[in-house]
Every structure is written in structure tokens, then in C-alpha cells.
Scaffold this active site. Structure first.
Site, PDB file in Angstrom:
ATOM      1  N   LYS A 175      -9.563   1.895  -1.800  1.00 58.66           N
ATOM      2  CA  LYS A 175      -9.779   1.386  -0.446  1.00 58.66           C
ATOM      3  C   LYS A 175     -11.114   1.845   0.136  1.00 58.66           C
ATOM      4  O   LYS A 175     -11.417   3.039   0.166  1.00 58.66           O
ATOM      5  CB  LYS A 175      -8.623   1.840   0.446  1.00 58.66           C
ATOM      6  CG  LYS A 175      -8.628   1.258   1.860  1.00 58.66           C
ATOM      7  CD  LYS A 175      -7.355   1.678   2.579  1.00 58.66           C
ATOM      8  CE  LYS A 175      -7.246   1.117   3.976  1.00 58.66           C
ATOM      9  NZ  LYS A 175      -5.977   1.509   4.632  1.00 58.66           N
TER      10      LYS A 175
ATOM     11  N   GLU B 210       0.853  -1.189   0.000  1.00 61.29           N
ATOM     12  CA  GLU B 210       0.000   0.000   0.000  1.00 61.29           C
ATOM     13  C   GLU B 210       0.893   1.245   0.000  1.00 61.29           C
ATOM     14  O   GLU B 210       1.945   1.272   0.640  1.00 61.29           O
ATOM     15  CB  GLU B 210      -0.861  -0.034   1.266  1.00 61.29           C
ATOM     16  CG  GLU B 210      -1.633   1.227   1.572  1.00 61.29           C
ATOM     17  CD  GLU B 210      -2.243   1.211   2.972  1.00 61.29           C
ATOM     18  OE1 GLU B 210      -3.317   1.802   3.143  1.00 61.29           O
ATOM     19  OE2 GLU B 210      -1.637   0.613   3.898  1.00 61.29           O
TER      20      GLU B 210
ATOM     21  N   CYS C 256      -4.822  -2.977   2.998  1.00 55.73           N
ATOM     22  CA  CYS C 256      -4.588  -2.882   4.436  1.00 55.73           C
ATOM     23  C   CYS C 256      -5.805  -3.275   5.271  1.00 55.73           C
ATOM     24  O   CYS C 256      -6.131  -4.450   5.387  1.00 55.73           O
ATOM     25  CB  CYS C 256      -4.078  -1.486   4.784  1.00 55.73           C
ATOM     26  SG  CYS C 256      -3.276  -1.401   6.413  1.00 55.73           S
TER      27      CYS C 256
END
EC number: 3.5.1.77
Length: 304
Positions: free
Chosen positions: A127, A47, A172
Site C-alpha cells: 500500500k 485488506e 483501501c
């Protein structure tokens, strides 16, 4: 004939705030080349792979904040990574901060892309599960301002055909949410991959610090097993600007078994032989979605 490939993870050591994109790309190129020399067909990078994890600071200067984002992909500095991937015939997954202007309004996302062997972007994810907080909190030794610097992703959890495999992405915190895995599992993902920047210290609940690695691996193993998919997680790790980031980048089989795990807190490449057809073992004999799921009883998940 079984469908075989070599899957790699390129873990990054710390990236200093002063480190340039050019310097970071050199490191990524080295790992890309190293993975290809081991026969890898695809490599997963972390990331926000081009910069330090900037949400740990509270910025008041918009121009300074914008300097951490990419306005095009690939831009001139990053293009050599795409060109080398095409030359070596290896695809990759990589995360970065994305800045787009729509209707005169700036929009910022924590983004990940899938690149195929010819070096073309074939998939994008933004995300969705943003952790942290939006306003400065003085008690913290470092901030976690993802909710300030990004908006939640608007692309859902897509699955793409990348060369010979069906791939989905997480970033994540997404890996902790079973809903993300299940959507990609229902869409037939055979490899679910992504990157992370996970501090080993969580200021609101420091009593959980000793469980950071356990929770990370638990999420990866459970997600793989319950969806019959291979998974790969690439971390940015080590002491980065006075913040210790979790290691243990990994590759996990559809059975939930860890088949490759990093052992350092620096740039490191791990690989594993992957048989994509093993996904069928779980999806036909244990988690047969069509035969066993009862979605009429799951409505509460989406309602609340």
C-alpha cells in the site's frame, strides 16, 4: 472467442481482536468454497484479512504489535487456504500485514497478493497511499495509525498476468487516488482489485460521514470507467471493536456500472460474469490512451 470468467468478492464481517487466525481462515475457506461452487475463477478478499483492524489502537509493546503481522506467506495457519484454492482451481487476492527484516531492520507493510489457480503467489503490492496519522490523538474515539505501523509501499503499481487476465491491485485508500488507477490502466490492467477497512465515521471531518458509501462507490466507478477496466472491492464490514466499518463491497464494469453489490454487514459472497474483452470498448473508442492522451501537459502531477 470472448474471454469470460466469473469474478467473486468475499466480504468479511467483523473480526474481533480476540479472534484467532485459525478461526478467520475457516471463514475464508467457507467463502472460497462458496465462490467456487458458483463457478468463480477468482475471488477478492479484504485488506488485513487475517486480523482485526489493529491500527485503531496505540501499541507501546512491540511484541504485541508484531503479533498482527505475517513473517511468511503462506505460513502454516494460512497454507490451507492456498491448498484449497489449488484443489478447487480458483485464484484469489488477499491483504495482510507484512513484516520483513532487511539488514537487521524491521520493515512493516500493508500488503496484498495475487494467487493463481494452482495456488501460487504471482504478484505482490504494498500500500502506497497510507491514510491517518502517526502519533496518538486523544480526541479520537479510535485511532487510525497506519502511518505509524506501516511504511509506504515500494513496489509501485504493478500489473500481473494471472491465469487469463491482467490484474492490478489497490489497498483501501489507494482507490481514492486517480494516479493509482491510471498507472495500472496504462499498463493494461483488465481487473483492478483490492480490499478495504473503511470506518463510517471520520473524526477530523464528521460532516462527511453521510457520504462514506457515496465516495467509496464513486471512486470505484470512476476508476473503472476512466481506465476501461473491471474492478472489485472487498470490505471488512460491520461493528468491529466499537468501530462501524463500511459495507457495499462491489464489482464494477468498465462502463462504470455496478454489476454486483453486497447487502449485508457480515461474511458475504457476490459474483459477476466478466467479459474481459469489454475493456477494449472503452480503451479503443473513448479512453484511447495512445490516440488522445497529452502527457506533455501532465508534468505537474508528478512534480508537486
Amino acid at each position: 472467442m470472448t474471454r469470460q470468467m466469473i469474478l467473486a468478492v468475499g466480504q468479511q464481517g467483523p473480526i474481533a481482536r480476540a479472534e484467532t487466525r485459525e478461526q478467520v481462515v475457516v471463514r475464508l475457506l467457507y467463502m472460497l468454497t462458496k465462490a467456487a461452487s458458483r463457478g468463480a475463477n477468482f475471488i477478492v478478499f479484504p485488506e488485513l484479512a487475517f486480523t482485526t483492524f489493529f491500527p485503531r489502537w496505540h501499541f507501546t509493546d512491540e511484541a504485541e504489535l508484531d503479533s498482527f503481522y505475517e513473517t511468511e506467506m503462506p505460513g502454516p495457519v494460512v497454507r490451507p487456504l492456498f491448498e484449497k484454492a489449488a484443489e478447487l482451481g480458483i485464484g484469489f487476492n488477499l491483504g495482510y500485514a507484512e513484516l520483513v527484516v532487511e539488514g537487521g531492520v524491521k520493515r512493516r507493510f500493508n500488503t496484498s497478493i495475487l494467487v493463481d489457480k494452482p495456488g501460487k503467489i504471482v504478484g505482490k503490492y504494498r500500500k502506497i497511499h497510507l491514510p491517518g496519522h502517526k502519533e496518538y490523538e486523544a480526541y479520537r474515539p479510535f485511532q487510525h495509525l497506519e502511518k505509524r505501523y506501516f511504511e509506504p509501499g515500494d513496489l509501485g503499481f504493478p500489473v500481473y498476468d494471472v491465469d487469463a487476465a491482467k490484474m492490478g491491485m489497490f489497498i483501501c485508500n489507494d482507490r481514492r487516488w486517480p494516479e493509482a488507477w491510471r498507472v495500472m490502466g496504462l499498463r493494461g490492467a483488465e481487473i483492478i482489485c483490492g480490499g478495504y477497512n473503511t470506518p463510517t465515521h471520520n473524526p477530523p471531518v464528521p460532516q462527511h460521514d453521510h457520504l462514506t458509501s457515496f465516495h467509496h462507490l464513486l471512486s470505484m466507478q470512476a476508476g473503472s470507467y476512466q481506465n476501461g477496466a473491471w474492478s472489485a472491492a472487498a470490505g471488512k464490514v460491520g461493528m468491529e471493536e466499537n468501530c462501524m466499518l463500511l459495507g457495499h463491497s462491489c464489482i464494477v464494469a468498465p462502463t462504470g456500472e455496478i454489476v454486483a453489490l453486497t447487502t449485508t454487514l457480515e461474511d458475504e459472497v457476490i459474483t459477476a460474469a466478466v467479459c474481459l474483452d469489454r475493456c477494449r470498448e472503452l480503451r479503443e473508442h473513448i479512453f484511447n490512451f495512445k490516440q488522445h492522451r497529452q502527457p506533455q501537459h501532465y508534468g505537474l502531477i508528478a512534480e508537486l
